[in-house]
Scaffold this motif. Structure first.
Motif, mmCIF file in Angstrom:
data_model
loop_
_atom_site.group_PDB
_atom_site.id
_atom_site.type_symbol
_atom_site.label_atom_id
_atom_site.label_comp_id
_atom_site.label_asym_id
_atom_site.label_seq_id
_atom_site.Cartn_x
_atom_site.Cartn_y
_atom_site.Cartn_z
ATOM 1 N N LYS A 64 36.447 40.860 38.670
ATOM 2 C CA LYS A 64 37.662 41.247 38.928
ATOM 3 C C LYS A 64 38.441 39.875 39.454
ATOM 4 C CE LYS A 64 36.952 46.026 39.528
ATOM 5 N NZ LYS A 64 38.011 47.016 38.828
ATOM 6 N N ASP A 65 39.671 39.548 39.200
ATOM 7 C CA ASP A 65 40.527 38.495 39.945
ATOM 8 C C ASP A 65 40.815 38.673 41.445
ATOM 9 O OD1 ASP A 65 42.143 36.467 40.210
ATOM 10 O OD2 ASP A 65 43.435 36.770 38.641
ATOM 11 N N PRO A 66 40.080 37.946 42.232
ATOM 12 C CA PRO A 66 40.640 37.958 43.332
ATOM 13 C C PRO A 66 41.886 37.951 43.911
ATOM 14 C CG PRO A 66 39.210 36.086 43.154
ATOM 15 C CD PRO A 66 39.275 36.647 41.847
ATOM 16 N N ASP A 67 42.586 37.382 43.148
ATOM 17 C CA ASP A 67 44.181 36.732 43.330
ATOM 18 C C ASP A 67 45.026 37.921 42.666
ATOM 19 O OD1 ASP A 67 43.360 34.451 44.711
ATOM 20 O OD2 ASP A 67 43.576 33.383 42.488
ATOM 21 N N ASN A 68 44.276 38.764 42.086
ATOM 22 C CA ASN A 68 45.268 39.787 41.409
ATOM 23 C C ASN A 68 44.281 41.068 41.088
ATOM 24 O OD1 ASN A 68 46.977 41.497 40.143
ATOM 25 N ND2 ASN A 68 47.424 40.171 38.300
ATOM 26 N N PRO A 69 44.136 42.030 42.275
ATOM 27 C CA PRO A 69 43.040 42.940 42.374
ATOM 28 C C PRO A 69 43.276 43.775 41.234
ATOM 29 C CG PRO A 69 43.926 42.596 44.378
ATOM 30 C CD PRO A 69 44.712 41.706 43.562
#
Length: 105
Positions: free
Chosen positions: A98-103
């Protein structure tokens, strides 16, 4: 004195036989080692131009190129194949995190 000389000659002959056997064995190992070295050098000579080309491509890589790939909703087949190869090279599983900047993604 002649008896001692005869004993020394016999011992020297035995030693010479042992040394010749060891020399033959060493020569065989030397030839085998040289063959391995030549094979390794051939492989290295073949691989170095590919490495140089890859390093040159990395030098030319721009952040915009990486951003373009990141913006794909589904990567192209070539990008997926390349990433699969990278995962194999680094011995990691190709798992999407998962993208940590865009959960939400």
């Amino acid at each position: 004195m002649i008896v001692q000389i005869d004993k020394d000659k016999a011992a020297a002959s035995e030693t010479q036989v042992v040394v010749e056997a060891e020399e033959t064995s060493a020569q065989a190992k030397k030839a085998e080692t040289e063959a391995i070295a030549q094979d390794a050098q051939r492989d290295l000579d073949e691989a170095l131009p590919a490495l140089d080309a890859a390093v040159q491509c990395l030098k030319e890589l721009k952040k915009a190129d990486i951003d373009e790939v990141k913006n794909f909703s589904k990567p192209t087949e070539r990008v997926a194949l390349t990433m699969e190869a990278v995962c194999i090279m680094f011995d990691t599983k190709p798992v999407m995190d998962k993208d940590p900047d865009n959960p939400g993604k």
